[in-house]
Design a protein around this motif. Structure first.
Motif, short mmCIF file in Angstrom:
data_model
loop_
_atom_site.label_atom_id
_atom_site.label_comp_id
_atom_site.label_asym_id
_atom_site.label_seq_id
_atom_site.Cartn_x
_atom_site.Cartn_y
_atom_site.Cartn_z
N PHE A 167 46.35 38.54 32.73
CA PHE A 167 46.35 39.29 33.98
C PHE A 167 45.03 39.02 34.69
N ARG A 168 45.02 39.30 35.97
CA ARG A 168 43.76 39.23 36.71
C ARG A 168 43.70 40.38 37.70
N GLN A 169 42.48 40.76 38.00
CA GLN A 169 42.27 41.84 38.96
C GLN A 169 41.06 41.53 39.82
N ALA A 170 41.31 41.45 41.11
CA ALA A 170 40.24 41.25 42.07
C ALA A 170 39.80 42.61 42.59
N PRO A 171 38.58 42.72 43.10
CA PRO A 171 38.08 44.00 43.61
C PRO A 171 39.01 44.57 44.68
N THR A 210 39.60 34.06 42.44
CA THR A 210 38.47 34.86 42.00
C THR A 210 38.93 36.24 41.56
N ALA A 211 38.60 36.60 40.32
CA ALA A 211 39.03 37.87 39.75
C ALA A 211 38.45 37.99 38.35
N THR A 212 38.60 39.17 37.78
CA THR A 212 38.37 39.34 36.35
C THR A 212 39.69 39.07 35.64
N TYR A 213 39.65 38.18 34.68
CA TYR A 213 40.85 37.79 33.95
C TYR A 213 40.88 38.48 32.59
N TYR A 214 42.04 39.07 32.30
CA TYR A 214 42.22 39.81 31.07
C TYR A 214 43.33 39.20 30.23
N CYS A 215 43.10 39.19 28.96
CA CYS A 215 44.12 38.81 27.99
C CYS A 215 44.74 40.11 27.47
N GLY A 272 37.86 41.30 29.32
CA GLY A 272 37.87 40.60 30.60
C GLY A 272 36.77 39.57 30.71
N THR A 273 37.04 38.54 31.49
CA THR A 273 36.04 37.51 31.79
C THR A 273 36.12 37.19 33.27
N GLN A 274 34.97 37.08 33.90
CA GLN A 274 34.91 36.90 35.34
C GLN A 274 35.07 35.43 35.72
N VAL A 275 35.94 35.20 36.69
CA VAL A 275 36.10 33.88 37.27
C VAL A 275 35.79 34.00 38.76
N THR A 276 34.84 33.22 39.22
CA THR A 276 34.46 33.22 40.62
C THR A 276 34.57 31.80 41.15
N VAL A 277 35.35 31.63 42.22
CA VAL A 277 35.55 30.32 42.81
C VAL A 277 34.97 30.35 44.22
#
Length: 125
Positions: A37-41, A94-99, A118-123
């Motif tokens: 999953f991912r969640q952006a602000p 761009t979001a925090t990605y969760y397993c 969670g791990t942050q991915v920023t593009v």
């Protein structure tokens, strides 16, 4: 209780690639359904991809339309680890990605009992 630990996030430019990893411990992994999953602000948590156990070592996968063709979900049961290979990254990724994982599950976050931190991915564009 299953422990899930993500890694592999970072800051990249548009068009680059990243590979996220999620290591699981605490249960038999081969029959475990796992999802990213991912969640952006300011946005709801959305399902990016799922991998569900079917039989033997067969799994079914699902990808959100927004990532289909760019992201690839894989797993290494010997290492109790799943991976999300993300290619051709876009700023909107761009979001925090969760397993997340459970005995079974679909595309809703409510279906999963176990979550990583969670791990942050920023593009950047």
């Amino acid at each position: 209780q299953v422990q899930l630990v993500e890694s592999g996030g970072g800051l990249v430019q548009a068009g680059a690639s990243l590979r996220l990893s999620c290591a699981a411990s605490g249960r038999t992994f081969s029959r475990y359904t796992v999802a990213w999953f991912r969640q952006a602000p300011g946005k709801e948590r959305e399902c990016v991809a799922t991998m569900s156990f079917r039989r033997s070592y067969l799994y079914s996968t699902y990808y959100a339309d927004s990532v289909k063709g760019r992201f690839t979900f894989s797993r290494d049961n010997a290492k109790n680890t799943v991976y999300l290979q993300m290619n051709s990254l876009k700023p909107e990724d761009t979001a925090t990605y969760y397993c997340a994982g459970d005995e079974s599950g679909g595309r809703s976050a409510f279906e999963y009992h176990d979550w990583g931190q969670g791990t942050q991915v920023t593009v950047s564009s």
